[in-house]
Design a protein around this motif. Structure first.
Motif, mmCIF file in Angstrom:
data_model
loop_
_atom_site.group_PDB
_atom_site.id
_atom_site.type_symbol
_atom_site.label_atom_id
_atom_site.label_comp_id
_atom_site.label_asym_id
_atom_site.label_seq_id
_atom_site.Cartn_x
_atom_site.Cartn_y
_atom_site.Cartn_z
ATOM 1 N N UNK A 134 0.821 -1.209 0.000
ATOM 2 C CA UNK A 134 0.000 0.000 0.000
ATOM 3 C C UNK A 134 0.854 1.257 0.000
ATOM 4 N N UNK A 135 2.061 1.170 0.525
ATOM 5 C CA UNK A 135 2.970 2.321 0.506
ATOM 6 C C UNK A 135 3.699 2.448 -0.827
ATOM 7 N N UNK A 136 3.476 1.477 -1.718
ATOM 8 C CA UNK A 136 4.120 1.455 -3.031
ATOM 9 C C UNK A 136 5.644 1.346 -2.907
ATOM 10 N N UNK A 137 6.103 0.589 -1.900
ATOM 11 C CA UNK A 137 7.539 0.336 -1.728
ATOM 12 C C UNK A 137 7.965 -0.701 -2.762
ATOM 13 N N UNK A 138 8.975 -0.402 -3.587
ATOM 14 C CA UNK A 138 9.427 -1.364 -4.603
ATOM 15 C C UNK A 138 10.398 -2.380 -3.994
ATOM 16 N N UNK A 139 10.726 -3.443 -4.724
ATOM 17 C CA UNK A 139 11.798 -4.329 -4.256
ATOM 18 C C UNK A 139 13.077 -3.529 -4.030
ATOM 19 N N UNK A 180 12.279 -4.271 11.877
ATOM 20 C CA UNK A 180 13.632 -3.899 11.467
ATOM 21 C C UNK A 180 13.669 -3.414 10.014
ATOM 22 N N UNK A 181 12.821 -3.992 9.157
ATOM 23 C CA UNK A 181 12.744 -3.505 7.772
ATOM 24 C C UNK A 181 12.229 -2.066 7.755
ATOM 25 N N UNK A 182 11.185 -1.795 8.545
ATOM 26 C CA UNK A 182 10.655 -0.430 8.620
ATOM 27 C C UNK A 182 11.716 0.522 9.168
ATOM 28 N N UNK A 183 12.421 0.107 10.201
ATOM 29 C CA UNK A 183 13.490 0.948 10.762
ATOM 30 C C UNK A 183 14.584 1.213 9.732
ATOM 31 N N UNK A 184 14.924 0.196 8.950
ATOM 32 C CA UNK A 184 15.956 0.364 7.921
ATOM 33 C C UNK A 184 15.514 1.405 6.893
ATOM 34 N N UNK A 185 14.241 1.331 6.473
ATOM 35 C CA UNK A 185 13.718 2.291 5.503
ATOM 36 C C UNK A 185 13.786 3.711 6.065
ATOM 37 N N UNK A 186 13.356 3.873 7.319
ATOM 38 C CA UNK A 186 13.342 5.206 7.934
ATOM 39 C C UNK A 186 14.760 5.726 8.191
ATOM 40 N N UNK A 187 15.630 4.858 8.701
ATOM 41 C CA UNK A 187 17.006 5.263 9.014
ATOM 42 C C UNK A 187 17.758 5.715 7.777
ATOM 43 N N UNK A 188 17.534 5.019 6.662
ATOM 44 C CA UNK A 188 18.251 5.338 5.428
ATOM 45 C C UNK A 188 17.467 6.276 4.510
ATOM 46 N N UNK A 189 16.337 6.784 5.039
ATOM 47 C CA UNK A 189 15.524 7.770 4.301
ATOM 48 C C UNK A 189 15.173 7.275 2.894
ATOM 49 N N UNK A 190 14.713 6.029 2.834
ATOM 50 C CA UNK A 190 14.319 5.435 1.559
ATOM 51 C C UNK A 190 12.846 5.724 1.273
ATOM 52 N N UNK A 194 7.044 8.250 -1.325
ATOM 53 C CA UNK A 194 5.974 7.258 -1.192
ATOM 54 C C UNK A 194 5.408 7.222 0.230
ATOM 55 N N UNK A 195 6.302 7.307 1.224
ATOM 56 C CA UNK A 195 5.846 7.233 2.614
ATOM 57 C C UNK A 195 4.989 8.437 2.975
ATOM 58 N N UNK A 196 5.426 9.625 2.551
ATOM 59 C CA UNK A 196 4.667 10.834 2.867
ATOM 60 C C UNK A 196 3.313 10.811 2.184
ATOM 61 N N UNK A 197 3.306 10.388 0.918
ATOM 62 C CA UNK A 197 2.060 10.408 0.132
ATOM 63 C C UNK A 197 1.088 9.337 0.566
ATOM 64 N N UNK A 198 1.587 8.133 0.817
ATOM 65 C CA UNK A 198 0.689 6.983 0.965
ATOM 66 C C UNK A 198 0.389 6.574 2.399
ATOM 67 N N UNK A 244 -7.629 8.842 -4.509
ATOM 68 C CA UNK A 244 -6.878 9.991 -4.009
ATOM 69 C C UNK A 244 -6.022 9.605 -2.804
ATOM 70 N N UNK A 245 -6.556 8.725 -1.961
ATOM 71 C CA UNK A 245 -5.853 8.350 -0.736
ATOM 72 C C UNK A 245 -4.926 7.157 -0.903
ATOM 73 N N UNK A 246 -5.226 6.281 -1.858
ATOM 74 C CA UNK A 246 -4.448 5.044 -1.983
ATOM 75 C C UNK A 246 -3.620 4.956 -3.254
ATOM 76 N N UNK A 247 -3.972 5.745 -4.255
ATOM 77 C CA UNK A 247 -3.245 5.694 -5.525
ATOM 78 C C UNK A 247 -3.786 4.676 -6.508
ATOM 79 N N UNK A 248 -4.808 3.895 -6.112
ATOM 80 C CA UNK A 248 -5.422 2.919 -7.015
ATOM 81 C C UNK A 248 -6.943 3.043 -6.914
ATOM 82 N N UNK A 249 -7.634 2.568 -7.951
ATOM 83 C CA UNK A 249 -9.089 2.645 -7.857
ATOM 84 C C UNK A 249 -9.610 1.454 -7.056
ATOM 85 N N UNK A 250 -10.791 1.580 -6.452
ATOM 86 C CA UNK A 250 -11.261 0.533 -5.528
ATOM 87 C C UNK A 250 -11.449 -0.827 -6.173
#
Length: 312
Positions: A134-139, A180-190, A194-198, A244-250
């Motif tokens: 839902x955050x549109x995080x890519x591989x 830990x994956x979430x912390x890694x994303x936040x720590x490295x500002x990845x 996408x995070x702000x928008x979604x 508008x809120x999710x980036x995809x249609x229902x």
């Protein structure tokens, strides 16, 4: 940071499977895809991956981890890219024993040539919506992180042993991996954009109501008219509001949820494909099968056979 703490508290994490895998031959899997999140740590050998739009594949070094969110496509190469045989996702899933083999001895974890560890899991906000998707995080690549690596190894070892408390320990360790994956994303500002928008839609109670209703009524009427009543907005506006809120249609979101549930039923039940299609809202079995193959690149019947082989 407080917002992320609230989101983490709302996450429902579910362990799906783990594997200690040794490569039999170099392969490139075009458009690898799964509904679950997968985290792969390379112990020895060569692995590279590319997502749509990449000019060059990214190399995974020993000790690094490749994270592929559920629902995201990637082209993954195991072994030397110069020697790799290119296969489709369907071919790999159907004939996986030709390309890789699983190990079951915890003493060999991280010690075999051309090997890697894999942990697959769900991570859903309010047990409803897939968090990373839902955050549109890519591989993406997680560079050497000893804490995550050690936790993966502990999950693999627990899963190989038949000891008291195994399931509980694996559950706790899988939750640690997600945090830990979430912390890694936040720590490295990845993926800042996408995070702000979604991430904002997690705070909208009307949208959460829609997510919950869809989850509980996958086999029923999920038209925009019904969703509008759930959210108490107009039928003309609900599609725009959701996108508008999710980036995809229902309706796209609903189809993904229906197919994800179908995969779960294929993996965990003995229901017929016709019954599974009906359970997730498809009265026309042929249409369900066409959509399933289009989404996952593999027929529903082969998905079931693949899962039965993997769980032996």
């Amino acid at each position: 940071m407080e917002d992320y703490n609230k989101i983490i508290e709302s996450l429902g994490v579910k362990f799906v499977k783990s594997r200690h895998i040794q490569m039999n031959q170099p392969i490139t899997i075009k458009n690898f895809y799964d509904v679950q999140n997968s985290l792969t740590i390379l112990y020895d050998g060569e692995v590279s991956f590319a997502v749509e739009g990449d000019d060059e594949p990214q190399e995974v070094e020993a000790g690094d981890m490749l994270f592929i969110p559920g629902g995201k496509h990637a082209t993954v190469t195991y072994g030397s890219s110069n020697l790799a045989k290119t296969v489709s996702n369907e071919d790999f899933m159907t004939n996986r024993d030709n390309y890789i083999q699983s190990g079951y001895d915890p003493l060999t974890i991280g010690k075999l040539p051309n090997s890697f560890g894999l942990v697959s899991f769900e991570a859903k906000v309010f047990d409803t919506v897939n968090f990373f998707t839902s955050l549109d995080v890519p591989p993406f690549l997680i560079k050497r992180d000893d804490q995550i690596a050690n936790t993966i190894n502990q999950i693999l070892a627990e899963d190989m042993n038949d000891i008291a408390g195994k399931g509980r320990v694996i559950k706790i360790k899988t939750e640690e991996v997600v945090i830990e994956i979430i912390r890694y994303i936040l720590k490295n500002k990845l993926f800042v954009e996408q995070l702000v928008t979604n991430s904002t839609y997690f705070k909208d109670p009307r949208l959460i109501d829609i997510f919950a209703y869809i989850k509980d009524n996958l086999g029923g009427d999920l038209s925009n008219k019904v969703l509008a009543n759930v959210a108490n907005v107009s039928e003309d506006y609900v599609g725009q509001y959701f996108k508008m809120l999710t980036g995809i249609n229902p309706q796209d979101y609903i189809e993904y949820q229906r197919m994800e549930k179908a995969v779960d039923l294929l993996r965990t039940s003995k229901k017929s494909i016709r019954a599974i299609g009906s359970d997730v809202g498809y009265k026309d079995t042929a249409y369900f099968c066409r959509r399933f193959k289009m989404m996952f690149g593999i027929p529903a019947g082969k998905m079931r056979r693949r899962e039965s082989l993997m769980n032996v």
